[in-house]
Design an enzyme around this catalytic site. Structure first.
Site, mmCIF file in Angstrom:
data_model
loop_
_atom_site.group_PDB
_atom_site.id
_atom_site.type_symbol
_atom_site.label_atom_id
_atom_site.label_comp_id
_atom_site.label_asym_id
_atom_site.label_seq_id
_atom_site.Cartn_x
_atom_site.Cartn_y
_atom_site.Cartn_z
ATOM 1 N N TYR A 87 -7.775 -2.668 -14.163
ATOM 2 C CA TYR A 87 -6.971 -1.490 -14.502
ATOM 3 C C TYR A 87 -6.935 -1.146 -15.986
ATOM 4 C CZ TYR A 87 -5.405 -1.959 -9.687
ATOM 5 O OH TYR A 87 -5.372 -2.036 -8.324
ATOM 6 N N HIS A 91 -3.473 4.803 0.295
ATOM 7 C CA HIS A 91 -4.231 4.308 1.438
ATOM 8 C C HIS A 91 -3.499 4.429 2.768
ATOM 9 C CE1 HIS A 91 -6.876 2.904 -1.681
ATOM 10 N NE2 HIS A 91 -5.919 2.180 -2.216
ATOM 11 N N HIS A 131 -8.001 7.624 -9.523
ATOM 12 C CA HIS A 131 -7.826 6.168 -9.433
ATOM 13 C C HIS A 131 -8.490 5.535 -10.637
ATOM 14 C CE1 HIS A 131 -6.179 6.482 -5.438
ATOM 15 N NE2 HIS A 131 -7.128 7.373 -5.194
ATOM 16 N N SER A 158 -9.412 2.433 -11.009
ATOM 17 C CA SER A 158 -10.498 1.553 -10.575
ATOM 18 C C SER A 158 -11.414 2.303 -9.610
ATOM 19 C CB SER A 158 -9.910 0.320 -9.883
ATOM 20 O OG SER A 158 -9.214 0.695 -8.702
ATOM 21 N N ARG A 191 -9.366 -0.235 0.608
ATOM 22 C CA ARG A 191 -9.142 0.731 -0.473
ATOM 23 C C ARG A 191 -10.146 1.889 -0.446
ATOM 24 N NH1 ARG A 191 -5.630 -1.960 -4.294
ATOM 25 N NH2 ARG A 191 -5.949 -4.202 -4.163
HETATM 26 C C1 DQA Z 1 -5.286 2.490 -7.778
HETATM 27 C C2 DQA Z 1 -6.126 1.856 -6.671
HETATM 28 C C3 DQA Z 1 -5.257 1.427 -5.512
HETATM 29 O O1 DQA Z 1 -6.065 0.823 -4.491
HETATM 30 C C4 DQA Z 1 -4.240 0.418 -5.964
HETATM 31 O O2 DQA Z 1 -3.392 0.067 -4.889
HETATM 32 C C5 DQA Z 1 -3.458 0.863 -7.145
HETATM 33 C C6 DQA Z 1 -4.139 1.600 -8.212
HETATM 34 C C7 DQA Z 1 -6.132 2.789 -9.031
HETATM 35 O O3 DQA Z 1 -5.659 3.537 -9.872
HETATM 36 O O4 DQA Z 1 -7.234 2.247 -9.180
HETATM 37 O O5 DQA Z 1 -2.283 0.558 -7.290
HETATM 38 O O6 DQA Z 1 -4.770 3.724 -7.298
#
Ligand code: DQA
Length: 144
Positions: free
Chosen positions: A22, A79, A99, A101, A110
């Site tokens: 992140y 999700h 997102h 990631s 995910r």
């Molecule tokens: C997220 C990706 C999600 O799978 C995860 O639960 C997050 C952050 C991202 O910003 O990469 O909390 O949304």
């Protein structure tokens, strides 16, 4: 142009959550960047974060008729939270799903988000830069 930037559940822990996934920015630092980018693009940006689904949905409802675009990273809610999907579906302005990631290269659960079909555009795996691109997309009119 008024733009709402929403970060959902657990995103207040940025900086403490696995930085290899992140990044190292805290939410506060990320929001400071977002406000700077928004200012440079001539946008009026409002950032909000919540761990409470109802509060998050309330902000989406409040955006109706008030905001010209929404940037949204619902975190894990992405999700499974059909309630957030349905709230976003009420809006008629561009919605950019972000997102930090690359969810497609992580665990299988995910890979899919319940908001992807209501989002106008989505940006994954670009870290903080993804929010900048999302603001640029909205500033340019919100069409791909
Ligand atoms: C997220 C990706 C999600 O799978 C995860 O639960 C997050 C952050 C991202 O910003 O990469 O909390 O949304």
């Amino acid at each position: 142009m008024q733009v709402l930037v929403l970060n959902g559940v657990n995103l207040n822990t940025l900086g403490k959550r696995d930085p290899t996934i992140y990044g190292t920015l805290t939410l506060n630092e990320l929001e400071t960047q977002i406000y700077t980018w928004g200012h440079e693009l001539g946008l009026t940006v409002r950032c909000r974060q919540s761990n409470h689904e109802g509060e998050f949905i309330g902000w989406i409802h409040d955006a109706l008729g008030e905001m010209d675009g929404v940037v949204v990273n619902p975190g894990a809610w992405s999700h499974y939270a059909y309630s957030i999907r349905d709230a976003l579906d009420i809006l008629t302005v561009p919605i950019v799903e972000v997102h930090l990631s690359n969810i497609h290269e992580r665990e299988e659960w995910r890979h899919h988000t319940v908001i992807e079909d209501v989002a106008t555009h989505r940006i994954v795996g670009k870290g903080a830069q993804g929010y900048k691109e999302a603001l640029e997309f909205i500033a340019q009119g919100g069409t791909a």
